[in-house]
Design a protein around this motif. Structure first.
Motif, PDB file in Angstrom:
ATOM      1  N   UNK A   1      13.289  -2.374   4.183  1.00  0.00           N
ATOM      2  CA  UNK A   1      14.558  -2.733   3.892  1.00  0.00           C
ATOM      3  C   UNK A   1      13.885  -3.152   2.761  1.00  0.00           C
ATOM      4  N   UNK A   2      13.099  -3.540   1.951  1.00  0.00           N
ATOM      5  CA  UNK A   2      12.511  -4.474   1.246  1.00  0.00           C
ATOM      6  C   UNK A   2      12.794  -3.316   0.027  1.00  0.00           C
ATOM      7  N   UNK A   3      12.921  -1.670   0.317  1.00  0.00           N
ATOM      8  CA  UNK A   3      13.371  -1.292  -1.028  1.00  0.00           C
ATOM      9  C   UNK A   3      14.467  -1.170  -0.738  1.00  0.00           C
ATOM     10  N   UNK A   4      15.078  -1.350  -0.057  1.00  0.00           N
ATOM     11  CA  UNK A   4      17.236  -1.530  -0.342  1.00  0.00           C
ATOM     12  C   UNK A   4      16.940  -2.861  -0.826  1.00  0.00           C
ATOM     13  N   UNK A   5      16.707  -4.250  -0.707  1.00  0.00           N
ATOM     14  CA  UNK A   5      16.737  -5.196  -1.378  1.00  0.00           C
ATOM     15  C   UNK A   5      16.732  -4.709  -3.065  1.00  0.00           C
ATOM     16  N   UNK A   6      15.497  -4.077  -3.421  1.00  0.00           N
ATOM     17  CA  UNK A   6      14.483  -4.159  -4.998  1.00  0.00           C
ATOM     18  C   UNK A   6      15.899  -3.388  -5.794  1.00  0.00           C
ATOM     19  N   UNK A   7      15.878  -2.394  -4.449  1.00  0.00           N
ATOM     20  CA  UNK A   7      17.500  -1.425  -5.258  1.00  0.00           C
ATOM     21  C   UNK A   7      18.574  -1.890  -5.328  1.00  0.00           C
ATOM     22  N   UNK A   8      19.586  -2.881  -4.226  1.00  0.00           N
ATOM     23  CA  UNK A   8      20.535  -4.182  -5.029  1.00  0.00           C
ATOM     24  C   UNK A   8      19.924  -5.291  -5.592  1.00  0.00           C
ATOM     25  N   UNK A   9      18.786  -5.308  -6.541  1.00  0.00           N
ATOM     26  CA  UNK A   9      18.606  -6.243  -7.636  1.00  0.00           C
ATOM     27  C   UNK A   9      18.019  -7.774  -7.188  1.00  0.00           C
ATOM     28  N   UNK A  10      17.318  -7.338  -6.007  1.00  0.00           N
ATOM     29  CA  UNK A  10      16.871  -8.197  -5.813  1.00  0.00           C
ATOM     30  C   UNK A  10      15.458  -9.293  -6.184  1.00  0.00           C
ATOM     31  N   UNK A  11      14.861 -10.064  -6.889  1.00  0.00           N
ATOM     32  CA  UNK A  11      14.350 -10.557  -7.936  1.00  0.00           C
ATOM     33  C   UNK A  11      12.832 -11.036  -7.111  1.00  0.00           C
ATOM     34  N   UNK A  12      12.013 -10.462  -7.506  1.00  0.00           N
ATOM     35  CA  UNK A  12      10.364 -10.406  -7.157  1.00  0.00           C
ATOM     36  C   UNK A  12       9.591 -11.652  -7.861  1.00  0.00           C
ATOM     37  N   UNK A  13      10.024 -12.348  -8.726  1.00  0.00           N
ATOM     38  CA  UNK A  13       9.450 -13.108  -9.610  1.00  0.00           C
ATOM     39  C   UNK A  13       9.919 -14.693  -8.500  1.00  0.00           C
ATOM     40  N   UNK A  14      11.016 -14.539  -8.449  1.00  0.00           N
ATOM     41  CA  UNK A  14      10.856 -15.925  -7.408  1.00  0.00           C
ATOM     42  C   UNK A  14       9.907 -16.592  -6.455  1.00  0.00           C
TER      43      UNK A  14
END
Length: 426
Positions: free
Chosen positions: A388-401
């Motif tokens: 799920x993490x991998x997919x969200x990152x591929x979809x552009x989820x921001x890690x800095x929030x």
């Protein structure tokens, strides 16, 4: 024959042994031959015997002969234990012999749980054994440690003939320590013929157990539509027990035919249980798409339970992707948040179903935060859902929030101890 250690394996070995020897050999000879071939120690006989008790039929006969195995191995067993096994295996000859010598043993409670011989026969043996015990003075009113008498055991097992013998007036509505009646036990195990007999005999349908459960609730769990059809003539389908209404019970147990019948008979789908859950919430929790499809035309899809959760959230957290897709297609509001600010995507990321997350990302902003400022990515990291993490990152989820504690997704993954998640997020 090779020696094995797992007791369950002895079933397969015994069946193979039966096939190897003469068809005219008696079951006792077969069983004794098998035990001797495997050179079983005496202290293992009881354990193996318990496994063999699950062999209901071999060559069309019951396995009645465990006491004979003890004798063959020269193990001395008391009459009480012999009688106990004889009642389980319906060895009427042994029962008659011991009853004539020691009639006081008939009502002695033994075993675990503590059962009388009549209780054992009512649950396991043909009616001839029950009849013999009654004719020889066995007391049908004795109860075990849970308050069950012989009729309760017969109704649990679904033995109509035994129930007919045991259902004298004073025991028909007797309750166990948790308040269950014979009618509830028969209904809860789907034994329609026993339910029908008890109702004709005057069983009281108004009785509820300690959790507020009545016979209709029990029947909805047992799954017998015929039993439900009988009981609804006497019991309000909208009564609420510990597990909600009868409709909720049938939904949770996925008895679709009963769900349809109850709705036709006026069961109210809008009622809620003590947690504020309605029947659609229960369907989304259990994962039955057919049931959810049936109920969706009877109830508002966006009604919230206690805590503000919707049916969509329940389906999302439990990974029921097909139900999530169905609800969205029927107009469920994906933007609704519960009292903690979680939407359906947050719940999907907690649950960890990648397919469900993939469906919901088309409807919900990846930056949506809870009341504690957590994003879907943070919740996936907190629960270690790598894909799920991998997919969200591929979809552009921001890690800095960062959340209200100043933690980002990497902090949360490290605190959770997920190395794979941490590697993805660095």
């Amino acid at each position: 024959m090779e020696r094995v250690e797992s007791p369950e394996t002895y079933i397969d070995l015994f069946l193979a042994h039966v096939a190897e020897i003469s068809e005219d050999a008696t079951l006792s000879d077969r069983l004794i031959g098998f035990i001797n071939t495997n050179n079983l120690e005496e202290d293992r006989l009881e354990k193996i015997g318990n496994v063999f008790s699950n062999l209901i039929n071999v060559s069309g006969k019951r396995v009645y002969y465990l006491p004979s195995v003890y004798e063959q191995k020269n193990v001395a067993i008391p009459p009480e234990e012999r009688l106990h096994h004889a009642c389980i295996y319906a060895d009427l000859a042994t029962i008659k012999k011991i009853a004539a010598q020691s009639p006081e043993l008939l009502d002695l409670l033994a075993g675990s749980p503590q059962l009388s011989k009549l209780m054992i026969a009512a649950r396991y043996a043909p009616v001839a054994v029950v009849q013999f015990l009654l004719e020889n003075g066995a007391d049908a009113s004795i109860t075990d440690s849970d308050g069950w008498d012989a009729l309760h055991h017969a109704c649990q097992a679904g033995s109509l003939e035994a129930a007919e013998l045991l259902a004298f007036e004073k025991s028909l509505n007797a309750t166990t320590t948790d308040g269950a009646t014979p009618l509830m036990l028969a209904a809860g195990n789907g034994h329609f013929a026993v339910v029908q007999f008890l109702l004709k005999g005057g069983a009281d349908t108004s009785i509820k157990n300690a959790n507020g459960v009545n016979a209709l609730h029990s029947a909805c769990q047992g799954g017998s539509l015929e039993a439900v059809q009988l009981l609804i003539l006497k019991i309000d389908p909208n009564t609420i027990g510990a597990r909600g209404t009868p409709l909720m019970v049938s939904v949770y147990c996925e008895h679709l035919a009963i769900v349809e019948f109850l709705l036709e008979e006026g069961a109210d789908p809008a009622l809620t249980d003590t947690n504020g859950w309605n029947v659609l919430h229960h369907a989304c929790l259990s994962g039955s798409l057919e049931t959810a499809e049936l109920l969706a035309s009877h109830i508002d899809l966006n009604v919230t339970m206690t805590g503000g959760q919707t049916s969509l959230m329940a389906a999302a957290q439990n990974g029921h992707q097909a139900i999530v897709q169905f609800l969205l297609g029927k107009g469920a509001d994906a933007s609704t948040k519960d009292s903690a600010g979680c939407n359906a995507l947050h719940f999907a990321c907690i649950g960890g179903s990648l397919e469900t997350v993939q469906v919901l990302t088309s409807h919900i902003d990846l930056k949506a935060t809870t009341t504690s400022s957590q994003t879907p990515l943070m919740l996936a990291a907190q629960n270690g859902h790598f894909t799920v993490i991998q997919f969200l990152l591929e979809k552009g989820a921001e890690t800095s929030i960062t959340d209200s504690n100043g933690w980002n997704a990497l902090h949360i993954a490290c605190e959770a101890g997920s190395l794979e998640a941490a590697e993805l997020l660095t």
